[in-house]
Design a protein around this motif. Structure first.
Motif, PDB file in Angstrom:
ATOM      1  N   ILE A 208      10.801  -5.089  14.883  1.00 54.07           N
ATOM      2  CA  ILE A 208      10.092  -5.824  13.826  1.00 54.07           C
ATOM      3  C   ILE A 208       9.013  -4.943  13.211  1.00 54.07           C
ATOM      4  CG2 ILE A 208       8.564  -7.791  13.332  1.00 54.07           C
ATOM      5  CD1 ILE A 208      11.458  -8.597  13.709  1.00 54.07           C
ATOM      6  N   ILE A 209       8.230  -4.274  14.031  1.00 56.49           N
ATOM      7  CA  ILE A 209       7.167  -3.397  13.530  1.00 56.49           C
ATOM      8  C   ILE A 209       7.779  -2.266  12.707  1.00 56.49           C
ATOM      9  CG2 ILE A 209       5.412  -1.709  14.221  1.00 56.49           C
ATOM     10  CD1 ILE A 209       4.820  -3.605  16.622  1.00 56.49           C
ATOM     11  N   SER A 210       8.840  -1.686  13.185  1.00 50.08           N
ATOM     12  CA  SER A 210       9.508  -0.603  12.467  1.00 50.08           C
ATOM     13  C   SER A 210      10.029  -1.085  11.115  1.00 50.08           C
ATOM     14  CB  SER A 210      10.658  -0.058  13.314  1.00 50.08           C
ATOM     15  OG  SER A 210      11.415   0.866  12.586  1.00 50.08           O
ATOM     16  N   LEU A 211      10.687  -2.220  11.094  1.00 50.09           N
ATOM     17  CA  LEU A 211      11.224  -2.751   9.834  1.00 50.09           C
ATOM     18  C   LEU A 211      10.117  -3.109   8.865  1.00 50.09           C
ATOM     19  CD1 LEU A 211      14.154  -5.013  11.071  1.00 50.09           C
ATOM     20  CD2 LEU A 211      14.320  -2.822   9.873  1.00 50.09           C
ATOM     21  N   SER A 212       9.029  -3.696   9.339  1.00 45.86           N
ATOM     22  CA  SER A 212       7.959  -4.084   8.422  1.00 45.86           C
ATOM     23  C   SER A 212       7.287  -2.859   7.815  1.00 45.86           C
ATOM     24  CB  SER A 212       6.937  -4.980   9.125  1.00 45.86           C
ATOM     25  OG  SER A 212       6.271  -4.271  10.136  1.00 45.86           O
ATOM     26  N   SER A 213       7.162  -1.777   8.570  1.00 43.72           N
ATOM     27  CA  SER A 213       6.555  -0.585   7.987  1.00 43.72           C
ATOM     28  C   SER A 213       7.491   0.050   6.968  1.00 43.72           C
ATOM     29  CB  SER A 213       6.165   0.416   9.073  1.00 43.72           C
ATOM     30  OG  SER A 213       7.310   0.927   9.711  1.00 43.72           O
ATOM     31  N   CYS A 214       8.795  -0.033   7.178  1.00 49.22           N
ATOM     32  CA  CYS A 214       9.749   0.496   6.195  1.00 49.22           C
ATOM     33  C   CYS A 214       9.669  -0.290   4.904  1.00 49.22           C
ATOM     34  CB  CYS A 214      11.175   0.436   6.734  1.00 49.22           C
ATOM     35  SG  CYS A 214      11.518   1.669   7.994  1.00 49.22           S
ATOM     36  N   VAL A 215       9.595  -1.580   5.004  1.00 53.70           N
ATOM     37  CA  VAL A 215       9.523  -2.405   3.805  1.00 53.70           C
ATOM     38  C   VAL A 215       8.253  -2.092   3.033  1.00 53.70           C
ATOM     39  CG1 VAL A 215       9.290  -4.772   2.964  1.00 53.70           C
ATOM     40  CG2 VAL A 215      10.961  -4.241   4.732  1.00 53.70           C
ATOM     41  N   LYS A 216       7.137  -1.936   3.739  1.00 47.78           N
ATOM     42  CA  LYS A 216       5.873  -1.638   3.066  1.00 47.78           C
ATOM     43  C   LYS A 216       5.921  -0.275   2.375  1.00 47.78           C
ATOM     44  CE  LYS A 216       0.933  -1.318   3.762  1.00 47.78           C
ATOM     45  NZ  LYS A 216      -0.155  -1.282   4.703  1.00 47.78           N
ATOM     46  N   ASN A 217       6.433   0.726   3.053  1.00 50.03           N
ATOM     47  CA  ASN A 217       6.459   2.074   2.493  1.00 50.03           C
ATOM     48  C   ASN A 217       7.511   2.237   1.410  1.00 50.03           C
ATOM     49  OD1 ASN A 217       4.387   2.865   4.176  1.00 50.03           O
ATOM     50  ND2 ASN A 217       5.744   3.595   5.772  1.00 50.03           N
ATOM     51  N   ASP A 218       8.582   1.488   1.475  1.00 48.15           N
ATOM     52  CA  ASP A 218       9.667   1.612   0.508  1.00 48.15           C
ATOM     53  C   ASP A 218       9.719   0.388  -0.401  1.00 48.15           C
ATOM     54  OD1 ASP A 218      10.444   4.052   1.577  1.00 48.15           O
ATOM     55  OD2 ASP A 218      11.721   3.102   3.072  1.00 48.15           O
ATOM     56  N   CYS A 219       8.571  -0.101  -0.774  1.00 54.17           N
ATOM     57  CA  CYS A 219       8.490  -1.292  -1.608  1.00 54.17           C
ATOM     58  C   CYS A 219       9.322  -1.094  -2.876  1.00 54.17           C
ATOM     59  CB  CYS A 219       7.028  -1.556  -1.974  1.00 54.17           C
ATOM     60  SG  CYS A 219       6.819  -3.018  -2.974  1.00 54.17           S
ATOM     61  N   GLN A 220      10.155  -2.051  -3.149  1.00 58.72           N
ATOM     62  CA  GLN A 220      11.018  -1.983  -4.328  1.00 58.72           C
ATOM     63  C   GLN A 220      10.658  -3.118  -5.278  1.00 58.72           C
ATOM     64  OE1 GLN A 220      13.441   0.379  -4.967  1.00 58.72           O
ATOM     65  NE2 GLN A 220      12.647   1.406  -3.159  1.00 58.72           N
ATOM     66  N   CYS A 221      10.374  -2.775  -6.501  1.00 58.71           N
ATOM     67  CA  CYS A 221      10.131  -3.772  -7.530  1.00 58.71           C
ATOM     68  C   CYS A 221      11.368  -3.856  -8.416  1.00 58.71           C
ATOM     69  CB  CYS A 221       8.908  -3.402  -8.364  1.00 58.71           C
ATOM     70  SG  CYS A 221       7.383  -3.480  -7.411  1.00 58.71           S
ATOM     71  N   LYS A 222      11.523  -4.977  -9.062  1.00 61.05           N
ATOM     72  CA  LYS A 222      12.704  -5.169  -9.899  1.00 61.05           C
ATOM     73  C   LYS A 222      12.446  -4.685 -11.314  1.00 61.05           C
ATOM     74  CE  LYS A 222      14.364  -8.947  -7.159  1.00 61.05           C
ATOM     75  NZ  LYS A 222      14.665 -10.331  -7.021  1.00 61.05           N
ATOM     76  N   PHE A 223      13.436  -4.003 -11.852  1.00 59.13           N
ATOM     77  CA  PHE A 223      13.397  -3.535 -13.226  1.00 59.13           C
ATOM     78  C   PHE A 223      14.515  -4.227 -13.993  1.00 59.13           C
ATOM     79  CE2 PHE A 223      10.426  -0.042 -13.024  1.00 59.13           C
ATOM     80  CZ  PHE A 223      10.390   0.251 -11.676  1.00 59.13           C
ATOM     81  N   THR A 224      14.208  -4.621 -15.214  1.00 60.84           N
ATOM     82  CA  THR A 224      15.246  -5.206 -16.062  1.00 60.84           C
ATOM     83  C   THR A 224      16.058  -4.081 -16.702  1.00 60.84           C
ATOM     84  OG1 THR A 224      13.879  -5.203 -18.051  1.00 60.84           O
ATOM     85  CG2 THR A 224      13.708  -7.147 -16.607  1.00 60.84           C
ATOM     86  N   GLU A 225      17.200  -4.424 -17.247  1.00 61.69           N
ATOM     87  CA  GLU A 225      17.989  -3.439 -17.996  1.00 61.69           C
ATOM     88  C   GLU A 225      17.165  -2.871 -19.147  1.00 61.69           C
ATOM     89  OE1 GLU A 225      21.061  -1.894 -17.773  1.00 61.69           O
ATOM     90  OE2 GLU A 225      20.932  -2.698 -15.748  1.00 61.69           O
ATOM     91  N   GLU A 226      16.370  -3.739 -19.759  1.00 62.38           N
ATOM     92  CA  GLU A 226      15.524  -3.291 -20.869  1.00 62.38           C
ATOM     93  C   GLU A 226      14.527  -2.238 -20.400  1.00 62.38           C
ATOM     94  OE1 GLU A 226      12.778  -5.133 -24.457  1.00 62.38           O
ATOM     95  OE2 GLU A 226      13.544  -6.463 -22.911  1.00 62.38           O
ATOM     96  N   ASP A 227      13.917  -2.444 -19.217  1.00 67.37           N
ATOM     97  CA  ASP A 227      12.993  -1.450 -18.669  1.00 67.37           C
ATOM     98  C   ASP A 227      13.705  -0.112 -18.460  1.00 67.37           C
ATOM     99  OD1 ASP A 227      10.670  -3.059 -18.412  1.00 67.37           O
ATOM    100  OD2 ASP A 227      11.409  -3.889 -16.523  1.00 67.37           O
ATOM    101  N   LEU A 228      14.891  -0.162 -17.884  1.00 65.07           N
ATOM    102  CA  LEU A 228      15.618   1.056 -17.531  1.00 65.07           C
ATOM    103  C   LEU A 228      16.178   1.784 -18.751  1.00 65.07           C
ATOM    104  CD1 LEU A 228      17.490  -0.247 -14.364  1.00 65.07           C
ATOM    105  CD2 LEU A 228      15.392   1.115 -14.462  1.00 65.07           C
ATOM    106  N   ASN A 229      16.309   1.083 -19.865  1.00 61.90           N
ATOM    107  CA  ASN A 229      16.876   1.686 -21.079  1.00 61.90           C
ATOM    108  C   ASN A 229      15.849   1.836 -22.196  1.00 61.90           C
ATOM    109  OD1 ASN A 229      19.659   1.974 -20.239  1.00 61.90           O
ATOM    110  ND2 ASN A 229      19.681  -0.258 -20.192  1.00 61.90           N
ATOM    111  N   TYR A 230      14.589   1.813 -21.866  1.00 64.09           N
ATOM    112  CA  TYR A 230      13.512   1.799 -22.851  1.00 64.09           C
ATOM    113  C   TYR A 230      12.987   3.210 -23.090  1.00 64.09           C
ATOM    114  CZ  TYR A 230       9.268   0.026 -25.107  1.00 64.09           C
ATOM    115  OH  TYR A 230       8.269  -0.258 -25.992  1.00 64.09           O
ATOM    116  N   GLY A 231      13.018   3.647 -24.318  1.00 60.04           N
ATOM    117  CA  GLY A 231      12.441   4.942 -24.686  1.00 60.04           C
ATOM    118  C   GLY A 231      13.063   6.100 -23.932  1.00 60.04           C
TER     119      GLY A 231
END
Length: 165
Positions: free
Chosen positions: A10-33
């Motif tokens: 549990i401790i190992s998994l929680s530290s991975c999630v914290k360090n590898d935090c992933q936010c969601k990007f929309t298609e518009e974000d990924l194709n912008y400029g």
């Protein structure tokens, strides 16, 4: 023994999630400029960037730029195309690209560009592009902003200061 192994997992998994935090990007974000051309994950609204920064507990690197200034947008991205810079940004910051001349209409009758230029001038006291600003979630400046530079060491030092605050 099983409880101890389970607790370590549990401790190992929680530290991975914290360090590898992933936010969601929309298609518009990924194709912008130039984000798309250089394969950068970048938000194009400050609200989305703030949400991700709060979730991941990272500072925000904001790049104010424009579509219509001759060569401006491409020049603004030039320094970001270096592998060391890319790694530092992707590992330590939530990246947000704000175009001051974006014509996307907002519900209040203004444009996203109007909002971005107002944010740049009223919040940060600048009206120049490109401008790189490192802030916390509340948009408090963590490092003195810098404008266009080809000096890789200067830009690396700017980013490094942003990771220390």
């Amino acid at each position: 023994m099983r409880k101890l192994i389970f607790l370590q997992l549990i401790i190992s998994l929680s530290s991975c999630v914290k360090n590898d935090c992933q936010c969601k990007f929309t298609e518009e974000d990924l194709n912008y400029g130039y984000s798309k051309e250089l394969n950068y994950k970048s938000y194009h609204t400050i609200g989305d960037a703030k949400d991700c920064a709060a979730n991941c507990k990272k500072p925000i690197l904001i790049m104010f730029t424009g579509w219509n200034t001759t060569g401006n947008s491409k020049l603004a991205w030039e320094i970001l195309d270096h592998s060391e810079i890319r790694h530092t940004i992707e590992s330590n910051f939530v990246f947000c690209t704000l175009y001051v001349d974006d014509k996307t209409e907002l519900s209040n009758g203004s444009t996203l560009g109007d909002y971005n230029i107002q944010l740049e001038s009223e919040t940060f006291g600048f009206n120049t592009q490109p401008l790189y600003v490192i802030t916390n979630v509340e948009l408090n400046v963590l490092v003195d902003p810098i404008g266009y530079t080809k000096d890789l060491h200067k830009f690396e030092a700017f980013l490094q200061k942003g990771t220390e605050n």
